[in-house]
Motif scaffolding. Structure first.
Motif, short mmCIF file in Angstrom:
data_model
loop_
_atom_site.label_atom_id
_atom_site.label_comp_id
_atom_site.label_asym_id
_atom_site.label_seq_id
_atom_site.Cartn_x
_atom_site.Cartn_y
_atom_site.Cartn_z
N SER A 156 2.75 16.40 -21.51
CA SER A 156 1.45 17.09 -20.26
C SER A 156 1.54 16.79 -19.49
O SER A 156 2.44 15.93 -19.00
CB SER A 156 -0.07 17.00 -20.95
N PRO A 157 1.40 17.58 -18.31
CA PRO A 157 1.30 17.32 -16.66
C PRO A 157 0.23 15.85 -16.33
O PRO A 157 1.20 15.08 -15.73
CB PRO A 157 0.41 18.25 -16.38
N PHE A 158 -0.72 15.59 -17.34
CA PHE A 158 -0.70 14.54 -17.49
C PHE A 158 -0.45 12.87 -17.27
O PHE A 158 -0.36 11.81 -16.78
CB PHE A 158 -2.58 13.75 -17.51
N SER A 159 0.48 13.64 -18.95
CA SER A 159 1.67 12.51 -19.07
C SER A 159 2.41 12.40 -18.50
O SER A 159 3.04 10.74 -18.04
CB SER A 159 1.28 12.74 -20.42
N SER A 160 2.45 13.50 -17.70
CA SER A 160 4.52 12.64 -17.27
C SER A 160 3.97 12.44 -15.85
O SER A 160 4.39 11.23 -14.79
CB SER A 160 4.79 14.70 -16.71
N PHE A 161 2.65 13.27 -15.22
CA PHE A 161 2.33 12.20 -14.34
C PHE A 161 1.98 10.24 -14.21
O PHE A 161 2.99 10.23 -13.45
CB PHE A 161 0.85 12.62 -13.67
N LEU A 162 1.95 10.00 -15.41
CA LEU A 162 0.92 8.40 -15.70
C LEU A 162 2.33 8.65 -15.75
O LEU A 162 3.51 6.68 -15.28
CB LEU A 162 0.48 8.32 -16.58
N LEU A 163 4.02 8.53 -16.18
CA LEU A 163 5.28 8.62 -16.52
C LEU A 163 5.92 8.13 -15.44
O LEU A 163 6.42 7.26 -15.57
CB LEU A 163 5.61 8.94 -17.77
N TYR A 164 6.59 9.32 -14.82
CA TYR A 164 6.60 9.23 -13.47
C TYR A 164 6.16 8.35 -12.53
O TYR A 164 6.78 6.65 -11.97
CB TYR A 164 6.33 10.51 -12.35
N THR A 165 4.60 7.66 -12.20
CA THR A 165 4.24 6.36 -11.54
C THR A 165 4.32 5.82 -12.15
O THR A 165 4.86 4.33 -11.12
CB THR A 165 2.68 6.48 -11.58
N ILE A 190 0.97 -0.87 0.35
CA ILE A 190 0.12 -0.17 0.10
C ILE A 190 0.76 1.44 -0.22
O ILE A 190 0.80 2.52 -0.78
CB ILE A 190 -0.63 0.06 0.61
N SER A 191 1.76 1.16 0.48
CA SER A 191 2.87 2.28 0.84
C SER A 191 3.35 2.64 -0.19
O SER A 191 3.70 3.91 -0.52
CB SER A 191 3.95 2.26 1.69
N VAL A 192 3.80 1.12 -1.13
CA VAL A 192 4.29 2.07 -2.18
C VAL A 192 3.38 2.61 -3.44
O VAL A 192 3.79 3.45 -4.11
CB VAL A 192 5.13 0.47 -3.08
N PHE A 193 2.49 2.05 -3.99
CA PHE A 193 1.70 2.37 -4.42
C PHE A 193 0.72 3.73 -3.89
O PHE A 193 0.81 5.02 -4.94
CB PHE A 193 0.57 1.43 -5.03
N MET A 194 0.76 4.15 -2.87
CA MET A 194 0.59 5.86 -2.34
C MET A 194 1.64 6.50 -2.88
O MET A 194 1.59 7.51 -3.01
CB MET A 194 -0.48 5.91 -1.22
N SER A 195 2.96 5.53 -2.50
CA SER A 195 3.99 7.26 -2.22
C SER A 195 4.31 7.18 -4.28
O SER A 195 4.54 7.89 -4.65
CB SER A 195 4.74 6.02 -2.17
N ALA A 196 4.30 6.15 -4.91
CA ALA A 196 4.51 6.73 -6.10
C ALA A 196 3.63 8.23 -6.54
O ALA A 196 3.85 8.30 -7.10
CB ALA A 196 4.20 5.05 -7.23
N LEU A 197 1.37 7.85 -6.01
CA LEU A 197 1.50 8.19 -6.57
C LEU A 197 1.43 9.88 -6.53
O LEU A 197 1.57 11.04 -7.09
CB LEU A 197 0.08 7.85 -6.26
N ILE A 198 1.59 9.57 -4.95
CA ILE A 198 2.25 11.69 -4.36
C ILE A 198 3.58 11.94 -4.89
O ILE A 198 3.34 13.04 -5.24
CB ILE A 198 2.68 11.16 -2.60
N SER A 199 4.71 11.29 -5.23
CA SER A 199 5.77 11.09 -5.57
C SER A 199 5.65 11.53 -7.10
O SER A 199 6.14 12.50 -6.69
CB SER A 199 7.02 10.64 -5.11
N SER A 200 4.98 11.14 -7.54
CA SER A 200 4.16 11.41 -9.00
C SER A 200 3.59 12.90 -9.06
O SER A 200 4.47 13.61 -9.84
CB SER A 200 3.47 10.32 -9.79
N MET A 201 3.46 13.36 -8.10
CA MET A 201 2.27 14.46 -8.46
C MET A 201 3.32 16.06 -8.17
O MET A 201 3.18 16.73 -8.49
CB MET A 201 1.24 14.64 -7.18
N LEU A 202 4.00 15.55 -6.43
CA LEU A 202 5.35 15.73 -6.54
C LEU A 202 5.91 17.01 -7.19
O LEU A 202 6.49 17.90 -8.03
CB LEU A 202 5.75 15.83 -5.11
N LEU A 203 6.84 15.66 -7.96
CA LEU A 203 7.40 15.83 -9.35
C LEU A 203 6.99 16.67 -10.52
O LEU A 203 7.87 17.66 -11.11
CB LEU A 203 8.22 14.44 -9.91
#
Length: 144
Positions: free
Chosen positions: A39-48, A4-17
């Motif tokens: 785009s910000p959404f594409s970057s978010f998906l890529l980072y995640t 759970i921590s891995v997935f939540m961290s990936a989402l939050i960290s991607s948003m911060l990046l």
């Protein structure tokens, strides 16, 4: 619990990046044709997508190692334990980009080290505190 921590961290960290990337360029005039911008959404998906395997491969074993070290140190108070773990995770955050990329640049350490690692650490603390399933406590719990 760590999953759970891995997935939540990936989402939050991607948003911060994505937010830091968005504010790093004040206008589109500063962008060059050499780089491809998403785009910000594409970057978010890529980072995640890229962060989840790194959290699984590196984050979980490092967490077990840091928990093992903290058990051996036998810290008495929760505040001291928090700062010992914060120091160890910060040390990992500095060493990870240096080992992986071989460079000591401020941006590399912040984007590839501090933001993902410290996000994972604090999300893990929250998950350990509030999202413990089945009513059983883990053997080593920072926040009780």
């Amino acid at each position: 619990m760590k999953t759970i921590s891995v997935f939540m961290s990936a989402l939050i960290s991607s948003m911060l990046l994505v937010i830091t990337e968005y504010f790093s360029f004040s206008s589109t005039a500063e962008r060059t044709d050499y780089y491809e911008y998403y785009s910000p959404f594409s970057s978010f998906l890529l980072y995640t997508a890229f962060q989840i395997p790194f959290y699984i491969i590196l984050g979980i074993p490092v967490t077990y190692l840091i928990d093992f070290i903290c058990k051996k140190i036998d810290v008495k108070t929760k505040v001291r334990l928090y700062f010992v773990q914060l120091f160890l995770f910060t040390l990992v955050a500095f060493l990870l980009p240096i080992i992986a990329r071989g460079e000591i640049a401020k941006e590399t350490i912040v984007y590839f080290g501090l933001i993902p690692v410290l996000t994972y650490f604090h999300v893990l603390l929250i998950v350990r505190k509030y999202l413990i399933s089945n009513g059983e406590k883990p053997k080593f719990l920072l926040l009780k």
